[in-house]
Design a protein around this motif. Structure first.
Motif, mmCIF file in Angstrom:
data_model
loop_
_atom_site.group_PDB
_atom_site.id
_atom_site.type_symbol
_atom_site.label_atom_id
_atom_site.label_comp_id
_atom_site.label_asym_id
_atom_site.label_seq_id
_atom_site.Cartn_x
_atom_site.Cartn_y
_atom_site.Cartn_z
ATOM 1 N N PRO A 14 0.819 -1.208 0.000
ATOM 2 C CA PRO A 14 0.000 0.000 0.000
ATOM 3 C C PRO A 14 0.856 1.262 0.000
ATOM 4 O O PRO A 14 1.855 1.341 0.704
ATOM 5 C CB PRO A 14 -0.807 -0.111 1.296
ATOM 6 N N THR A 15 0.464 2.234 -0.821
ATOM 7 C CA THR A 15 1.189 3.490 -0.951
ATOM 8 C C THR A 15 0.240 4.632 -0.629
ATOM 9 O O THR A 15 -0.898 4.654 -1.077
ATOM 10 C CB THR A 15 1.753 3.652 -2.372
ATOM 11 N N SER A 16 0.726 5.574 0.152
ATOM 12 C CA SER A 16 -0.096 6.701 0.599
ATOM 13 C C SER A 16 0.022 7.893 -0.333
ATOM 14 O O SER A 16 1.070 8.149 -0.909
ATOM 15 C CB SER A 16 0.339 7.128 2.003
ATOM 16 N N SER A 17 -1.084 8.602 -0.442
ATOM 17 C CA SER A 17 -1.137 9.895 -1.123
ATOM 18 C C SER A 17 -1.791 10.871 -0.164
ATOM 19 O O SER A 17 -2.643 10.487 0.638
ATOM 20 C CB SER A 17 -1.977 9.824 -2.396
ATOM 21 N N LEU A 18 -1.404 12.126 -0.255
ATOM 22 C CA LEU A 18 -2.028 13.175 0.547
ATOM 23 C C LEU A 18 -2.837 14.063 -0.368
ATOM 24 O O LEU A 18 -2.319 14.601 -1.346
ATOM 25 C CB LEU A 18 -0.958 14.009 1.260
ATOM 26 N N GLY A 57 -13.936 22.220 0.024
ATOM 27 C CA GLY A 57 -13.837 20.788 -0.194
ATOM 28 C C GLY A 57 -13.258 20.405 -1.541
ATOM 29 O O GLY A 57 -13.269 19.238 -1.907
ATOM 30 N N HIS A 58 -12.739 21.382 -2.286
ATOM 31 C CA HIS A 58 -12.124 21.103 -3.581
ATOM 32 C C HIS A 58 -10.666 20.710 -3.390
ATOM 33 O O HIS A 58 -9.933 21.367 -2.642
ATOM 34 C CB HIS A 58 -12.203 22.325 -4.502
ATOM 35 N N CYS A 59 -10.253 19.660 -4.076
ATOM 36 C CA CYS A 59 -8.866 19.212 -3.997
ATOM 37 C C CYS A 59 -7.984 20.229 -4.718
ATOM 38 O O CYS A 59 -8.187 20.530 -5.887
ATOM 39 C CB CYS A 59 -8.730 17.832 -4.629
ATOM 40 N N VAL A 60 -6.993 20.767 -3.991
ATOM 41 C CA VAL A 60 -6.101 21.765 -4.585
ATOM 42 C C VAL A 60 -4.719 21.198 -4.881
ATOM 43 O O VAL A 60 -3.959 21.794 -5.635
ATOM 44 C CB VAL A 60 -5.984 23.020 -3.690
ATOM 45 N N ALA A 61 -4.390 20.023 -4.297
ATOM 46 C CA ALA A 61 -3.098 19.398 -4.567
ATOM 47 C C ALA A 61 -3.141 17.945 -4.117
ATOM 48 O O ALA A 61 -3.838 17.596 -3.166
ATOM 49 C CB ALA A 61 -1.971 20.130 -3.846
ATOM 50 N N VAL A 62 -2.395 17.119 -4.823
ATOM 51 C CA VAL A 62 -2.200 15.723 -4.438
ATOM 52 C C VAL A 62 -0.699 15.484 -4.384
ATOM 53 O O VAL A 62 0.017 15.773 -5.342
ATOM 54 C CB VAL A 62 -2.860 14.750 -5.440
ATOM 55 N N LEU A 63 -0.222 15.001 -3.256
ATOM 56 C CA LEU A 63 1.192 14.670 -3.090
ATOM 57 C C LEU A 63 1.306 13.150 -3.059
ATOM 58 O O LEU A 63 0.698 12.495 -2.209
ATOM 59 C CB LEU A 63 1.741 15.267 -1.795
ATOM 60 N N THR A 64 2.051 12.586 -3.998
ATOM 61 C CA THR A 64 2.146 11.137 -4.101
ATOM 62 C C THR A 64 3.411 10.746 -4.837
ATOM 63 O O THR A 64 4.167 11.609 -5.293
ATOM 64 C CB THR A 64 0.892 10.556 -4.800
ATOM 65 N N GLN A 65 3.634 9.453 -4.983
ATOM 66 C CA GLN A 65 4.742 8.931 -5.769
ATOM 67 C C GLN A 65 4.216 8.563 -7.154
ATOM 68 O O GLN A 65 3.103 8.070 -7.285
ATOM 69 C CB GLN A 65 5.312 7.670 -5.125
ATOM 70 N N PHE A 66 5.017 8.782 -8.173
ATOM 71 C CA PHE A 66 4.662 8.380 -9.529
ATOM 72 C C PHE A 66 5.679 7.374 -10.020
ATOM 73 O O PHE A 66 6.872 7.495 -9.735
ATOM 74 C CB PHE A 66 4.630 9.574 -10.486
ATOM 75 N N GLU A 106 12.281 0.066 -3.007
ATOM 76 C CA GLU A 106 11.713 -0.178 -1.687
ATOM 77 C C GLU A 106 12.172 0.838 -0.651
ATOM 78 O O GLU A 106 11.366 1.289 0.162
ATOM 79 C CB GLU A 106 12.034 -1.616 -1.245
ATOM 80 N N PRO A 107 13.441 1.283 -0.654
ATOM 81 C CA PRO A 107 13.854 2.289 0.334
ATOM 82 C C PRO A 107 13.078 3.612 0.203
ATOM 83 O O PRO A 107 12.714 4.229 1.205
ATOM 84 C CB PRO A 107 15.342 2.501 0.061
ATOM 85 N N VAL A 108 12.813 4.036 -1.032
ATOM 86 C CA VAL A 108 12.050 5.271 -1.247
ATOM 87 C C VAL A 108 10.610 5.075 -0.790
ATOM 88 O O VAL A 108 10.021 5.927 -0.117
ATOM 89 C CB VAL A 108 12.109 5.706 -2.727
ATOM 90 N N HIS A 109 10.041 3.924 -1.136
ATOM 91 C CA HIS A 109 8.669 3.618 -0.719
ATOM 92 C C HIS A 109 8.572 3.620 0.804
ATOM 93 O O HIS A 109 7.658 4.220 1.381
ATOM 94 C CB HIS A 109 8.237 2.258 -1.287
ATOM 95 N N GLU A 158 6.290 6.105 3.190
ATOM 96 C CA GLU A 158 5.296 5.572 4.117
ATOM 97 C C GLU A 158 5.610 5.981 5.556
ATOM 98 O O GLU A 158 4.705 6.245 6.343
ATOM 99 C CB GLU A 158 5.190 4.057 3.982
ATOM 100 N N HIS A 159 6.897 6.057 5.901
ATOM 101 C CA HIS A 159 7.290 6.527 7.232
ATOM 102 C C HIS A 159 6.839 7.976 7.431
ATOM 103 O O HIS A 159 6.314 8.335 8.486
ATOM 104 C CB HIS A 159 8.802 6.391 7.409
ATOM 105 N N LEU A 160 7.030 8.804 6.408
ATOM 106 C CA LEU A 160 6.585 10.192 6.468
ATOM 107 C C LEU A 160 5.069 10.252 6.639
ATOM 108 O O LEU A 160 4.561 10.985 7.497
ATOM 109 C CB LEU A 160 6.990 10.933 5.186
ATOM 110 N N ALA A 161 4.331 9.474 5.863
ATOM 111 C CA ALA A 161 2.872 9.479 5.945
ATOM 112 C C ALA A 161 2.409 9.018 7.331
ATOM 113 O O ALA A 161 1.471 9.589 7.916
ATOM 114 C CB ALA A 161 2.269 8.603 4.850
ATOM 115 N N ALA A 162 3.049 7.999 7.885
ATOM 116 C CA ALA A 162 2.665 7.474 9.199
ATOM 117 C C ALA A 162 2.977 8.466 10.323
ATOM 118 O O ALA A 162 2.365 8.414 11.385
ATOM 119 C CB ALA A 162 3.386 6.163 9.452
ATOM 120 N N SER A 163 3.911 9.384 10.090
ATOM 121 C CA SER A 163 4.297 10.340 11.135
ATOM 122 C C SER A 163 3.344 11.525 11.233
ATOM 123 O O SER A 163 3.449 12.308 12.169
ATOM 124 C CB SER A 163 5.714 10.849 10.880
ATOM 125 N N LEU A 164 2.420 11.656 10.280
ATOM 126 C CA LEU A 164 1.499 12.797 10.306
ATOM 127 C C LEU A 164 0.515 12.650 11.462
ATOM 128 O O LEU A 164 0.056 11.557 11.784
ATOM 129 C CB LEU A 164 0.730 12.871 8.982
#
Length: 68
Positions: free
Chosen positions: A27-31, A38-47, A52-55, A59-65
């Protein structure tokens, strides 16, 4: 995209949603950042496929929010 930059009016962001989708390394997170209407103004994700180290780092960053 290595030289990309993002300019964002943070005071205009009203909410943030963590969205998880299946990906090559699990599973990969997007913000998703929404404005006060309620309009989406930005999506931060991986493309693309990342190693695996980058992933794991993303995910560590996303879990720390903090929870809202």
């Amino acid at each position: 995209m290595a030289n990309a930059s993002l300019e964002l009016d943070l005071p205009a962001v009203h909410s943030c949603h963590l969205v998880r989708s299946p990906a090559a390394h699990g599973p990969t997170s997007s913000l998703e950042l929404d404005d006060e209407n309620g309009h989406c103004v930005a999506v931060l994700t991986q493309f693309g496929i990342v190693g695996e180290p980058v992933h794991s780092a993303w995910e560590h960053l996303a879990a720390s929010l903090p929870d809202a």
